[in-house]
Design a protein around this motif. Structure first.
Motif, short mmCIF file in Angstrom:
data_model
loop_
_atom_site.label_atom_id
_atom_site.label_comp_id
_atom_site.label_asym_id
_atom_site.label_seq_id
_atom_site.Cartn_x
_atom_site.Cartn_y
_atom_site.Cartn_z
N ILE A 135 -64.96 9.78 -62.32
CA ILE A 135 -63.80 9.93 -61.45
C ILE A 135 -63.73 8.70 -60.58
N ARG A 136 -62.61 8.04 -60.66
CA ARG A 136 -62.47 6.78 -59.92
C ARG A 136 -61.32 6.88 -58.94
N GLY A 137 -61.46 6.17 -57.86
CA GLY A 137 -60.42 6.13 -56.85
C GLY A 137 -60.65 4.91 -55.99
N ASP A 138 -59.86 4.75 -54.96
CA ASP A 138 -60.01 3.63 -54.04
C ASP A 138 -61.07 3.99 -53.01
N PHE A 139 -62.33 3.79 -53.37
CA PHE A 139 -63.43 4.11 -52.49
C PHE A 139 -63.91 2.88 -51.71
N ASN B 261 -61.81 7.11 -47.37
CA ASN B 261 -61.13 7.60 -48.57
C ASN B 261 -62.05 8.55 -49.31
N TYR B 262 -61.46 9.53 -49.98
CA TYR B 262 -62.28 10.46 -50.73
C TYR B 262 -61.55 10.98 -51.95
N ALA C 111 -64.80 22.92 -53.55
CA ALA C 111 -64.65 21.53 -53.98
C ALA C 111 -65.97 20.77 -53.90
N ILE C 112 -66.10 19.77 -54.75
CA ILE C 112 -67.12 18.74 -54.66
C ILE C 112 -66.36 17.48 -54.25
N ILE C 113 -66.74 16.90 -53.12
CA ILE C 113 -65.97 15.79 -52.55
C ILE C 113 -66.88 14.58 -52.39
N TYR C 114 -66.39 13.42 -52.83
CA TYR C 114 -67.08 12.15 -52.60
C TYR C 114 -66.28 11.39 -51.56
N LYS D 74 -70.90 9.49 -49.31
CA LYS D 74 -71.66 10.72 -49.20
C LYS D 74 -70.95 11.81 -49.99
N LEU D 75 -71.74 12.79 -50.42
CA LEU D 75 -71.24 13.87 -51.26
C LEU D 75 -71.21 15.16 -50.45
#
Length: 181
Positions: A11-15, A20-21, A39-42, A52-53
């Motif tokens: 799972i990719r995003g603008d981290f 941002n998460y 939810a599992i949130i990064y 952090k997770l």
């Protein structure tokens, strides 16, 4: 034997921007945005995508959906774990919610001790436990360096023994030199 060392799901995003998460939500399959309760949130905490997770749960019976503010457990990139806090400052940080205490419960089965072992570099130094094995539930502080019980509090009458495992008075101190200073 061919081993594939690539992620099966990524799972990719603008981290790269702090705060941002991205999340994987769990909820009612008939809804698109409502009733998403887990939810599992990064969450990104640094420009290098370090983060952090969180495990989050939305705790109402309504149509609300989980958000970052619903985080119940957080693991930081340094390994600190928070229960009830998203900013754990120690290896394990337990924080009670508003109007509640922050307890850690250790529950052993019948006839077993429940307690804590305090170690330094892998070596046990102290043990704090209730004496479930002896079926007395006395509180005991044991010193592994001297191989002796340092203090006992009897569950039956709250008598305290220092150097004595069965005190007959409210406070009983036993020492080889018989001195109390």
């Amino acid at each position: 034997d061919t081993t594939i060392n690539v992620p099966l799901l990524s799972i990719r995003g603008d981290f790269n921007d702090v705060g941002n998460y991205g999340m994987i939500r769990f909820g009612d399959y008939t809804q698109t945005t409502n009733y998403q309760k887990g939810a599992i949130i990064y969450e990104s905490v640094a420009g290098s995508a370090r983060g952090k997770l969180h495990l989050a749960l939305e705790n109402t019976d309504g149509s609300g959906s989980v958000a970052l503010s619903d985080a119940k457990l957080t693991v930081q990139s340094n390994g600190n774990v928070g229960i009830g806090t998203t900013s754990p400052s120690t290896n394990l940080h337990v924080k009670g919610s508003a109007g509640a205490s922050g307890y850690v419960q250790i529950d052993a089965p019948s006839n077993f001790d429940a307690g804590l072992l305090l170690r330094n570099n892998g070596a046990v130094g102290w043990q704090i436990n209730n004496q479930g094995v002896a079926a007395t539930n006395d509180l005991r502080i044991y010193n592994y360096t001297t191989a002796a019980t340092a203090m006992t509090i009897l569950a039956s009458n709250s008598n305290v023994g220092i150097g004595d495992t069965s005190p007959d008075a409210k406070l009983e101190v036993l020492a080889t030199t018989e001195q109390l200073r």
